[in-house]
Write an enzyme that holds these catalytic residues in place. Structure first.
Site, PDB file in Angstrom:
ATOM      1  N   HIS A 188      37.458  47.973  46.956  1.00 13.64           N
ATOM      2  CA  HIS A 188      37.123  48.329  45.580  1.00 13.64           C
ATOM      3  C   HIS A 188      35.873  49.189  45.511  1.00 13.64           C
ATOM      4  CE1 HIS A 188      40.106  45.276  44.580  1.00 13.64           C
ATOM      5  NE2 HIS A 188      40.312  46.082  43.564  1.00 13.64           N
ATOM      6  N   GLU A 430      52.461  43.999  42.394  1.00 15.24           N
ATOM      7  CA  GLU A 430      51.610  44.212  43.575  1.00 15.24           C
ATOM      8  C   GLU A 430      51.849  43.168  44.656  1.00 15.24           C
ATOM      9  OE1 GLU A 430      47.514  44.445  42.259  1.00 15.24           O
ATOM     10  OE2 GLU A 430      47.760  42.777  40.884  1.00 15.24           O
ATOM     11  N   ASP A 454      47.370  46.684  46.585  1.00 12.29           N
ATOM     12  CA  ASP A 454      47.689  45.331  47.045  1.00 12.29           C
ATOM     13  C   ASP A 454      49.118  45.254  47.578  1.00 12.29           C
ATOM     14  OD1 ASP A 454      45.401  43.713  46.885  1.00 12.29           O
ATOM     15  OD2 ASP A 454      45.502  43.837  44.703  1.00 12.29           O
ATOM     16  N   CYS A 501      49.579  52.520  39.351  1.00 11.59           N
ATOM     17  CA  CYS A 501      48.133  52.601  39.108  1.00 11.59           C
ATOM     18  C   CYS A 501      47.324  52.399  40.386  1.00 11.59           C
ATOM     19  CB  CYS A 501      47.696  51.618  38.035  1.00 11.59           C
ATOM     20  SG  CYS A 501      47.974  49.913  38.508  1.00 11.59           S
TER      21      CYS A 501
HETATM   22  C1  PEP Z   1      46.319  47.710  43.187  1.00  6.01           C
HETATM   23  O1  PEP Z   1      46.319  46.656  43.824  1.00  6.01           O
HETATM   24  O2  PEP Z   1      46.972  48.717  43.519  1.00  6.01           O
HETATM   25  C2  PEP Z   1      45.490  47.841  41.972  1.00  6.01           C
HETATM   26  C3  PEP Z   1      45.586  48.886  41.190  1.00  6.01           C
HETATM   27  O3  PEP Z   1      44.589  46.861  41.722  1.00  6.01           O
HETATM   28  P1  PEP Z   1      43.225  46.687  42.540  1.00  6.01           P
HETATM   29  O4  PEP Z   1      43.033  47.894  43.411  1.00  6.01           O
HETATM   30  O5  PEP Z   1      42.143  46.541  41.537  1.00  6.01           O
HETATM   31  O6  PEP Z   1      43.466  45.440  43.319  1.00  6.01           O
HETATM   32 MG    MG Z   2      45.494  44.882  42.951  1.00 13.13          MG
END
Ligand code: PEP
Ligand code: MG
Length: 552
Positions: A188, A430, A454, A501
């Site tokens: 992140h 995910e 994920d 996303c």
């Molecule tokens: C993902 O897992 O692709 C997602 C968009 O959520 P995060 O990256 O915040 O886990």
């Molecule tokens: Mg995620």
């Protein structure tokens, strides 16, 4: 000149001075003092400095995030003057002959505990504010406020590693680039650097030394190279590279206001991923059609205690208002794994990515979840908000969530509080389990948003935090692409829309494939919006279809 190599996670060239990130160590010790009066004076002087800082913060917040969010800094100024609070501090100093830091920290703990135990929600919320002003005073007293980030001008920030909660608190305006010794390209922290539009190099290992603090450097985020005390040749070469980049950016800006339409007339939504209210500015600057992922947990990570319903409501409302009718998809709290906030007191786990996180925490702790749901519904009356739920693995989970949504609506209705009856709800896809039951999930929700970060981690059995596995982390894996196709088909069979996303949405090599699959929305970090639009406008979907799909 010293050359350091790492992994570039966000392109761009930055020139500046290196500043090492220093963590705040606020361990307050109890020290007996001879002259208590002098300690009282120190406290009063620190209070004056804190008041000045808060005035400045109020002005900054007013300009950046509006009155509703700035007002907290005025409340803090009033609290600093509170008679009981100040009397308690001076009493502790004089009665016990101790240092001001200890008296402030003790009073802060006592008062915040007292506020937290009150019935009234407003008073409860003040517990976090008491902690906040006390921590501010302690920092001033310890001279710890002159952090690298707050001092001087723009810097290249160097660190061993940065936690998401640390990254999100940095003052973006003061950072030219990030360089970290450790860190994973899929973490992140890496995602945040993209959102901040800041060149970043991670994983330099031991080569990044503290002795470079204060030295001039150039960061090339494209190649993952850092030049310490660059020679004239290198500086010239990098300046040219930066100029080429600036020109590309200028050309991309000409796409503002244009449609995301392919050569054969297919239109796809291009939305933005954000993590704070302030990010809405770059969403608008980059001309996104809406927000496809607001990672709401960053509101929690920035906070020293659970954000209250009012605080959350104001944040969501402000984003919805700033987006002026464009869709804002807010993802409910995805805490856990690498995103930890101390006050949640989540247990230490052997395997946190596979552990207690996201919807699991929310369903176990309904009081926290319902506070967020109430705030979301209340904000839905002020714009086009949609809400989605992370880490769903079963239909039962979404049915439980829907029951809670009904309860929240009923409470708001009974309280005469307005909300939107038509707020869309969706799930993030995910986990492989969610993919496999996406036909069933599609019956329960209005949309899907595929979290490829994920989904890659769980499908390929690769911890996204582990830098050793970077080379195995392959989100273009055929297994992943087949899953995305399956999810899109299942959504469409029920007349629901589907977006992506995760970071893969910005992979321009795959844009044609996603369009051929019929993906309706791609949500990316703001700097990727215009490059994605440019790519879409050069695509002929009918040509992509046969190729892309037959290869799967
Ligand atoms: C993902 O897992 O692709 C997602 C968009 O959520 P995060 O990256 O915040 O886990
Ligand atoms: Mg995620």
């Amino acid at each position: 000149m010293i050359t350091i190599n790492g992994t570039g996670i966000f392109g761009g060239v930055a020139f500046g001075r290196i500043a090492f990130y220093r963590r705040r160590e606020n361990l307050v010790k109890r020290v007996r003092v001879g002259a208590a009066a002098a300690e009282v004076e120190r406290f009063l002087a620190a209070r004056e400095v804190a008041t000045e800082d808060l005035k400045a913060l109020y002005e900054k917040a007013l300009a950046e995030v509006g009155e509703a969010n700035a007002v907290i800094f005025q409340i803090h100024q009033i609290m600093l003057e509170d008679g009981d609070y100040c009397d308690s501090i001076t009493n502790i100093i004089t009665a016990q002959s101790v240092n001001a830091e200890y008296a402030v920290a003790t009073t802060g703990d006592n008062f915040s505990r007292m506020f937290a135990s009150m019935e009234d929600d407003y008073m409860k919320a003040r517990a976090a504010d008491i902690k906040d002003i006390s921590a501010r005073l302690v920092r001033i007293l310890c001279n710890a406020r002159e952090q690298t980030m707050d001092s001087g001008g723009l810097v290249i920030l160097a660190a061993d590693d940065l936690a998401p909660s640390e990254t999100v608190q940095l003052n973006k305006e003061k950072i030219l680039a990030f360089v970290t010794a450790r860190g994973s390209a899929n973490s992140h922290t890496a995602i945040l650097s993209k959102m901040m539009n800041i060149p970043a190099v991670i994983g330099t290992g031991e080569a990044l030394r503290e002795e470079y603090d204060g030295k001039e450097a150039i960061v090339d985020g494209f190649t993952g190279t850092v030049y310490i005390e660059p020679d004239v040749e290198t500086a010239k070469e990098m300046k040219e590279k930066a100029a080429v980049q600036a020109e590309k950016k200028r050309l991309l800006n000409q796409l503002r206001g244009k449609e995301n339409k392919t050569l054969d007339g297919c239109v796809v939504e291009v939305f933005a991923n954000i993590s704070s209210v302030a990010d809405a500015a770059s969403v608008l600057q980059n001309d996104a059609g809406g927000v496809g992922l607001f990672r709401s947990e960053f509101l929690y990570l920035k906070s020293e205690d659970y954000p209250t319903e009012i605080e959350q409501f104001q944040a969501y409302k402000l984003v919805a208002e700033n987006m002026a009718g464009k869709k804002v998809v807010i993802r409910t709290l995805d805490i856990g794994a690498d995103k930890q906030a101390g006050y949640f007191k989540l247990p230490k786990e052997e395997n946190p990515a596979m552990g207690y996180r996201a919807i699991r925490v929310c369903l176990d702790r309904p009081e926290i979840f319902k506070t967020q749901l109430r705030a979301l519904y209340r904000a839905s009356a002020f714009g086009n908000i949609a809400v989605m739920f992370p880490m769903i693995t079963s239909v039962e989970e979404i049915l439980t969530v829907k029951r809670m949504l009904r309860e929240v609506r009923a409470e708001l209705y009974a309280g005469g509080i307005s909300y939107s009856d038509t707020m869309e709800i969706g799930v993030m896809i995910e986990t492989p389990a969610a993919v496999m039951i996406s036909d069933l999930l599609a019956r329960e929700v209005d949309f899907f948003s595929i979290g490829t970060n994920d989904l890659t981690q769980y499908s390929l059995a690769i911890d996204r935090q582990n830098p050793m596995l970077n080379k195995f982390y392959n989100p273009r894996h055929k297994g992943l692409l087949r899953m995305i196709k399956m999810v899109a088909d299942n959504a469409h069979a029920q007349g629901k829309w589907v977006g992506i996303c995760g970071e893969l949405a910005a992979d321009l090599e795959l844009t044609g494939t996603f369009l051929a699959m019929g993906v309706d929305e791609l949500s990316v970090s703001p700097p990727f919006i215009l490059p994605l639009r440019e790519k879409i406008r050069r695509i002929n979907v009918s040509e992509c279809k046969a190729d892309a799909l037959s290869e799967l």
